[in-house]
Design an enzyme around this catalytic site. Structure first.
Site, short mmCIF file in Angstrom:
data_model
loop_
_atom_site.label_atom_id
_atom_site.label_comp_id
_atom_site.label_asym_id
_atom_site.label_seq_id
_atom_site.Cartn_x
_atom_site.Cartn_y
_atom_site.Cartn_z
N THR A 45 36.10 -93.45 81.37
CA THR A 45 36.23 -92.16 80.68
C THR A 45 36.93 -92.42 79.35
OG1 THR A 45 38.44 -91.53 81.45
CG2 THR A 45 36.60 -91.02 82.93
N ARG A 87 40.31 -79.93 82.44
CA ARG A 87 39.08 -79.96 83.24
C ARG A 87 38.98 -78.71 84.11
NH1 ARG A 87 39.98 -86.35 84.67
NH2 ARG A 87 38.42 -87.22 83.24
N ASN A 93 46.76 -95.85 83.65
CA ASN A 93 46.86 -95.43 85.06
C ASN A 93 47.40 -96.53 85.97
OD1 ASN A 93 46.08 -92.70 85.28
ND2 ASN A 93 43.97 -93.26 84.78
N ARG A 135 41.62 -101.90 83.65
CA ARG A 135 40.79 -100.71 83.76
C ARG A 135 40.45 -100.43 85.22
NH1 ARG A 135 35.17 -100.64 80.59
NH2 ARG A 135 36.41 -100.17 78.75
N ARG A 183 43.54 -94.82 91.45
CA ARG A 183 44.45 -95.09 90.34
C ARG A 183 45.68 -95.85 90.84
NH1 ARG A 183 42.48 -89.77 89.24
NH2 ARG A 183 41.49 -89.58 87.20
N HIS A 214 48.75 -87.03 88.64
CA HIS A 214 47.46 -87.11 87.94
C HIS A 214 46.52 -87.87 88.86
CE1 HIS A 214 44.29 -87.89 85.11
NE2 HIS A 214 44.54 -89.18 85.07
#
Length: 332
Positions: free
Chosen positions: A248, A169, A138, A99, A106, A193
Site C-alpha cells: 500500500t 478508510r 509497521n 515490508r 503486522r 493500527h
C-alpha cells in the site's frame, strides 16, 4: 571576464542557509515516496531530505523529484545515506523497515524492524535533537514505543501514524454507503493500527446526527444492515491491496502528509494517532495505541477523553495486553 552569473546578478548579502521548516523522510520505498510527494504537493517544507541505505535508488528518487521543482514550492530537495543530510529537521518521518509480506500480520514484522530502528533513531536524534518523530513503519504501535525508548524523547514528540488511515478508510466506506463525502462522515477507529482496532460506534454521525440513535443495533451482530462489515473492510483493506498490487502507498502517504500539516502549521487538529496511553482506560503498561490527540507544533499536546462502552474499553485493554506481551520480549 566576469562569469555570466556575476554579470547578471549583484549579491547583496551572504545568507546562512538554515532551513526553517525542514522535513526528513527515512526510507524511499513506496510508502516513503508517497509521503514525500504528498508533502511536496502540500507545500509544507522549505527543505526535504531523503535517507535510505540503497544509494542508487535514493539518488534516482531525489533526482526525479528535483526535476519536478518547477511545479513545486520546496526549494531544496536533498538525499544521502549519511544522516548529516537530515540536520535541523522539524519533523522526521520513519517509513524504513522490512515490508509486510502477503498474508503476514503486522506484528510478525516486529523484531526485524526493531533491529533497523536501533541504527536509524540514534542517527536522527544526533542531527535533529529537537525534532518530532513520526513513525509509519509497521507494526506502528510497537515501533513507536521502540522509537520512544531509543530516542529518549519526551512522549509528546514521538508520534505513531496509528489509526489515522484506519479512520480515513472507515469514513470513506461509510460515505460510500450513504452517498456522502468522507469529510462529512464522522467516525473514529481507535486502538491498535491493524487487526484489533476498535470502531467507536457511539460517536459515528453525519451532521451531528448519531447513526446509533437511528439504528440502536449499529455495529452489532443483530444489525440487519451489518454495519460492522464496514469495520471488517477497514481491517481487511490493507491485506487486499497488498494482495492486488504488492504493497500500500498512496493512502498512507496522504494520511502522513495530513499529520505533517497539523504539526508544521500548528493546526491543533484532532487525529486518531498512536501515543503513550498509560494511565488511560485502565492501561498500566508503557504501550502506544491510537486515541484522539490534539496535534500541533510540539507534537501531541493533549488527548481527548472518549467515552467508550465497557466492550470497547475491554477491546482496547486487550490490544494493550497483546502489544505489551510482544514489547516485553523485544531485544534492544
Amino acid at each position: 571576464m566576469a562569469a555570466l552569473k556575476d554579470q547578471l546578478i549583484v549579491n547583496l548579502l551572504k545568507e546562512e542557509q538554515v532551513p526553517q521548516n525542514k522535513i526528513t523522510v527515512v526510507g524511499v520505498g513506496a510508502v516513503g515516496m508517497a509521503c514525500a510527494i504528498s508533502i511536496l504537493m502540500k507545500d509544507l517544507a522549505d527543505e526535504l531530505a531523503l535517507v535510505d541505505v540503497i544509494e542508487d535508488k535514493l539518488k534516482g528518487e531525489m533526482m526525479d523529484l528535483q526535476h519536478g521543482s518547477l511545479f513545486l514550492k520546496t526549494p531544496k530537495i536533498v538525499s544521502s545515506k549519511d544522516y548529516s543530510v537530515t540536520a535541523n529537521s522539524k519533523l522526521v518521518i520513519i517509513t524504513a523497515g522490512a515490508r509486510q509480506q502477503e498474508g503476514e500480520s503486522r506484528l510478525n514484522l516486529v523484531q526485524r524492524n526493531v533491529n533497523i530502528f536501533k541504527f536509524i533513531i540514534p542517527n536522527v536524534v544526533k542531527y535533529s535533537p529537537q525534532c518530532k518523530l513520526l513513525i509509519v513503519s509497521n507494526p506502528v504501535d510497537i515501533l513507536t514505543y521502540v522509537a520512544w525508548k531509543i530516542s529518549g524523547f519526551p512522549k509528546n514528540r514521538v508520534i505513531g501514524s496509528g489509526c489515522n488511515l484506519d479512520s480515513a478508510r472507515f469514513r470513506y466506506l461509510m460515505g460510500e454507503r450513504l452517498g456522502v463525502h468522507p469529510l462529512s462522515c464522522h467516525g473514529w477507529v481507535l486502538g491498535e493500527h491493524g487487526d484489533s482496532s476498535v470502531p467507536v460506534w457511539s460517536g459515528v454521525n453525519v451532521a451531528g446526527v448519531s447513526l446509533k440513535s437511528l439504528n440502536p443495533q449499529l455495529g452489532t451482530d443483530a444489525d440487519k444492515e451489518q454495519w460492522k462489515d464496514v469495520h471488517k473492510q477497514v481491517v481487511d483493506s490493507a491485506y487486499e491491496v497488498i494482495k492486488l498490487k504488492g504493497y500500500t502507498s498512496w493512502a498512507i502517504g496522504l494520511s502522513v502528509a495530513d499529520l505533517a500539516e497539523s504539526i508544521m502549521k500548528n493546526l491543533r487538529r484532532v487525529h486518531p494517532i498512536s501515543t503513550m496511553i498509560k494511565g488511560l482506560y485502565g492501561i498500566k503498561e508503557d504501550v502506544f495505541l491510537s486515541v484522539p490527540c490534539i496535534l500541533g507544533q510540539n507534537g501531541i499536546s493533549d488527548v481527548v477523553k472518549v467515552t467508550l462502552t465497557p466492550d470497547e474499553e475491554a477491546r482496547l485493554k486487550k490490544s494493550a495486553d497483546t502489544l505489551w506481551g510482544i514489547q516485553k520480549e523485544l531485544q534492544f
